[in-house]
Structure formats: structure tokens, C-alpha cells
Design an enzyme around this catalytic site. Structure first.
Site, PDB file in Angstrom:
ATOM      1  N   SER A   3     -72.979  44.070  38.979  1.00  0.00           N
ATOM      2  CA  SER A   3     -73.640  44.457  37.730  1.00  0.00           C
ATOM      3  C   SER A   3     -72.773  45.179  36.713  1.00  0.00           C
ATOM      4  CB  SER A   3     -74.874  45.316  38.029  1.00  0.00           C
ATOM      5  OG  SER A   3     -75.869  44.549  38.657  1.00  0.00           O
ATOM      6  N   SER A  11     -76.583  43.510  35.907  1.00  0.00           N
ATOM      7  CA  SER A  11     -77.729  44.160  35.315  1.00  0.00           C
ATOM      8  C   SER A  11     -77.387  45.108  34.172  1.00  0.00           C
ATOM      9  CB  SER A  11     -78.488  44.925  36.402  1.00  0.00           C
ATOM     10  OG  SER A  11     -77.722  45.977  36.940  1.00  0.00           O
ATOM     11  N   LYS A  69     -77.195  53.931  31.277  1.00  0.00           N
ATOM     12  CA  LYS A  69     -78.040  52.819  31.710  1.00  0.00           C
ATOM     13  C   LYS A  69     -79.383  53.355  32.207  1.00  0.00           C
ATOM     14  CE  LYS A  69     -77.737  48.920  35.001  1.00  0.00           C
ATOM     15  NZ  LYS A  69     -76.839  48.299  36.012  1.00  0.00           N
TER      16      LYS A  69
END
Length: 481
Positions: free
Chosen positions: A192, A168, A93
Site C-alpha cells: 500500500s 491503499s 492517512k
């Protein structure tokens, strides 16, 4: 326009589903199965990397999930000798440093620089033997539960590209759900990992605080709410990741986890929480998914009883203020992230959160004190219970645009709080929580997640229960959508 009206409008549009499963080196295998095939010599790591890169390019053309994809000839891999996931392709990520690749945090407020070294969690991830093919997109600084931007395309949900992939860790979830890679890095500071897992029909386990290597920035905060992990398509992949990660970093303050390989014989006392502690209404599809799961659990011999989570009524306001503190700190220290940082170019959500904190900064000691006391209410809810079952979110994943940072802040934050109504408690308390796909999708084909939460260090219990539900009824497949 309300969420239900937007979803009704979305049903009238042609539904587009994206998956890239095909007859190649990856096939339909999960990470455990793919690593085993590589060890047996049925496919090579090079073939897997090549075919995964092709899948990623195909998926990304329609989902916009990738921030940077490394050149196929020089995949950013760690040459681990063995490792549970040796040769398995994955992504990091883009809020986590990978040496040589820029870390953009999803923001247009600065020009990111290539990282000089791996973040601590990156080293832990690489210790499992994975091959990193690039970095996935996230909303600015990970603040939003939907991976959308003021400029540039959103990350699209592979089950229905008109809808959000969550956030996220939306880029990671979209790639895994679409079949581009079997697992991908995710982290969770308010939901997230679990939010995009629920939106994309995946397994998303938020570990106990400290189970994986602590984030360097989080250790400097009054409450470290962020923990790293992965999103996956199978329970055994999430279990295998945690077992392999523990070989790299073993927290002596937590019970050893080891490899969880299936259900346990022990029948559990499960608390049922359908309504959110913050008062947000749970929509009909989500409520049905949770109550159906409760009935399945009773059929499997577990005891399910309603439970109350009596947290401080100010929890939501306090968590929002704490969230604003994070945005304020980023605005104050952003020049350390890259060149030409300009906090005025942060998106509308980040600016609104920062303004919220600036208006309330004097409340910080009380906010932190009350948030820390949440562990008392959480522990009280577990008296007589082993696990708590709840929704992940108050409603199913919305159409793109509903949670865009371009929406006026007052409206946007109201919508976020009506959506992210269950997950933040585990971040504040530091307890483990797992999102699992419900047994069926909504009438318009969207997955729904259900969440199981445990006491600190109880990942084994959560994984054993997840294995049992997965064996009882297979998770819905995007290939059948």
C-alpha cells in the site's frame, strides 16, 4: 471486459491530467528544498501552509483525495524546534489517529469519533517538524489496491483521471503526485506504499518491519505485515524522512540508517525477477520497464542476473486467508472504532475477505506457519545477490471501475491477484522494498513503477541505488505529461 480492453477504451477518451504546481511559496521544491527555504527565511511556514492549502483545495476538487482538511487558521501542526521537515505541509492517512480528527478507515460501516490522542506513528511523523493539513482517503480498511468505494467518488490518478491512483495510500499519492504537498503519510500491509507510488510516478519506500514505530494493532497479530512511511517525489525526501524518523525511534535490532545523501561507489549484484511468484502474467509495458532498468543498471556497472523466488505454491492462497483474518477481526471488534458499527455495511471486498476466512479458519495455524517460512525462500533468493529488481505490479494501473468494491467478489479478487503479484512477500518477510518510477511512461502517459527489494535492514543500499538511478535519468514529470 479485460484490463487491456479497458485500457484501450481509456485511451480513446480525452486524457485529463491534474497538477497544481505554480509560482507560490512551494514552487517546484521537494520537502528537503522547502524546509531549507523556510530555514533560510526565504518563505515562512505560514506562507507555505497557506499556499499548500490552496493547492490542496484545487487538486482535491478534481482528484477527491482528501478525507478532511483542517481550517487554514488552525493547521494541525507540531511546533517542532527544527526538524528535517520543519514547516513542510503534509497529510496523514485516514487509518491513523491524529488527535482531534476522526479516523474513518475509508469505511461507511461506522460513524468515526475524533481521536483522543495521536497514534505512535503520528508522533514520529510530527517529530520531523511537518505541518499536518488534514487526512487522506483510503479504500475501506486499506484492503484494496485501488482507492474506490461502493458509495462516493473514487480517488483519481493525477496523470490520467480516468485511472486508479492505486491503494491503499491512494489519497496521499494523488496529492503528492499532483504537487499539492511534497510528501504524505502512507502505510503498507501488502503493497500500500509501493502500489500507489507506482501508479502515480512516485518514490515509495516500504521500510523494514520495526524501522518505524510499530503499529499497536499489528503487534497483536501472528505476523505484523503493516509498516508506516511516506510517499514522495524525490529519493532524497524519502531518505531524509527515514533519517529524521530514526531520531525519534531507533530500533536497536536493526542497523542504524542515518542520512543517505547519494549513490555509493560499490557495484551491486542484482537479481532480476520479471515473472511473478504467483503466476500472474506481467504485461508488456511493465516487462519493458523492468528490462530497460536492468540494462541501465548494467550500463552503470552493476551485475544483473536472473533469479528465482521459490516461495510455497500456496503463498497466494495463504496470504488471502490471512487478509481475510484481518477483515474478520475488524468485523468482530469494529465497535471500538466508532459509533453504530454494522459489519453488514462493510463493502463487498471486506465482506468477501471475511467470508473467505470464515470458510477456512481451521487452516489458520498452517497458514501462519507457511507464511513465516517464506523468509527461508526469500533468503535463498538473495544468495549471491545484494538486491532484487522486479515489477511492483503485474500490469499498469487500471481504469477506475476495474477494481471497484462493487465488482462481484469472485471477479474482483481474481483481478486483484492478477495485479498485486509481487509486493506481499516483503510484508510477510518484513523486508525493505522501494518503488521507483521507470525512466519513461507508457504510450498513454501512465507511469510504471519498478521495485527493488533487499535484506532486512538494507534501506541504505536501496536508497543509494535509487539515488543513482534518479541521477542517471530524471524521473518523468507530471508537468510534462
Amino acid at each position: 471486459m479485460t484490463t487491456s480492453e479497458e485500457q484501450s477504451q481509456g485511451r480513446e477518451q480525452a486524457r485529463t491530467t491534474v497538477h497544481v504546481f505554480r509560482d507560490d511559496a512551494l514552487g517546484d521544491l521537494d520537502a528537503v528544498g522547502l524546509a531549507a527555504a523556510i530555514r533560510r527565511g526565504e518563505v515562512s511556514a505560514a506562507e507555505v501552509a497557506r499556499d499548500a492549502a490552496a493547492r490542496v483545495r484545487d487538486a482535491d476538487a478534481r482528484l477527491d483525495a482528501v478525507q478532511v482538511q483542517v481550517h487554514l487558521d488552525v493547521p494541525a501542526h507540531h511546533d517542532a524546534d527544527g526538524g528535517a521537515f520543519a514547516g513542510v505541509p503534509t497529510f496523514v492517512k485516514d487509518n491513523t489517529d491524529f488527535a482531534g480528527l476522526p479516523t474513518g478507515h475509508g469505511s461507511a460501516a461506522f460513524v468515526p469519533r475524533p481521536a483522543r490522542r495521536h497514534a505512535a506513528f503520528t508522533r514520529q511523523l510530527l517529530s520531523t517538524g511537518v505541518t499536518v493539513l488534514g487526512k487522506t482517503r483510503l479504500p475501506e480498511f486499506g484492503f484494496s489496491p485501488s482507492t474506490e468505494f461502493e458509495e462516493g467518488p473514487p480517488v483519481r490518478n493525477p496523470w490520467n483521471t480516468a485511472h486508479s491512483a492505486g491503494g491503499s495510500s491512494g489519497g496521499s499519492a494523488a496529492l503528492v503526485a499532483a504537487g499539492a504537498v511534497p510528501v504524505a503519510h502512507a502505510n503498507d500491509g501488502g503493497g500500500s506504499i509501493r502500489i500507489p507510488a507506482a501508479a502515480c510516478g512516485l518514490v515509495g519506500l516500504k521500510p523494514t518491519r520495526g524501522r518505524t514505530v510499530p503499529n499497536a494493532q499489528g503487534r497483536q497479530l501472528p505476523i505484523d505485515i503493516v509498516v508506516d512511511g511516506v510517499v514522495s517525489r524525490t529519493v532524497r525526501d524519502s531518505a531524509a524522512f527515514l533519517a529524521a524518523a530514526e531520531l525519534h525511534h531507533r530500533n536497536p535490532k536493526l542497523p542504524s540508517l542515518g542520512l543517505v545523501e547519494g549513490p555509493a561507489d560499490r557495484r551491486l549484484r542484482i537479481g532480476l525477477l520479471v515473472d511473478s511468484p504467483n503466476g500472474a502474467r506481467t504485461d508488456d509495458a511493465t516487462r519493458a520497464a523492468v528490462t530497460d532498468t536492468a540494462r541501465r543498471l548494467e550500463g552503470l556497472g552493476h551485475t544483473v542476473t536472473p533469479v528465482e523466488l521459490a516461495i510455497d505454491p500456496r503463498f497466494t492462497e495463504d496470504f488471502l486467508t490471512y487478509w481475510g483474518l484481518l477483515s474478520f477481526l475488524i468485523g468482530a471488534t469494529g465497535r471500538t472504532m466508532g459509533a453504530e458499527f454494522d459489519r453488514h455495511r462493510m463493502d463487498g471486498l471486506s465482506r468477501g475477505l471475511r467470508a473467505t476466512y470464515v470458510a477456512n479458519w481451521r487452516r489458520t495455524p498452517g497458514v501462519v506457519r507457511r507464511l513465516k517460512r517464506t523468509r527461508e525462500a526469500y533468503a535463498a533468493a538473495f544468495r549471491g545477490q545484494d538486491v532484487i529488481l522486479s515489477p511492483v505490479l503485474a500490469h499498469t494501473t487500471p481504469p477506475l471501475g476495474h477494481l471497484s468494491p462493487s465488482v462481484p467478489y469472485a471477479t474482483l479478487i481474481e483481478r486483484i491477484l492478477a495485479y498485486v503479484a509481487f509486493t506481499p512477500v516483503n510484508n510477510v518477510v518484513g523486508t525493505p522494498s522501494i518503488s521507483l518510477p521507470a525512466a519513461s511512461t507508457t504510450p498513454d502517459g501512465l507511469p510504471v513503477g519498478v521495485m527493488f527489494s533487499g535484506r532486512p535492514g538494507a534501506e541504505r543500499t536501496l536508497l543509494e541505488l535509487a539515488f543513482e538511478l534518479e541521477a542517471d535519468r530524471a524521473f518523468p514529470s507530471i508537468k510534462d505529461a
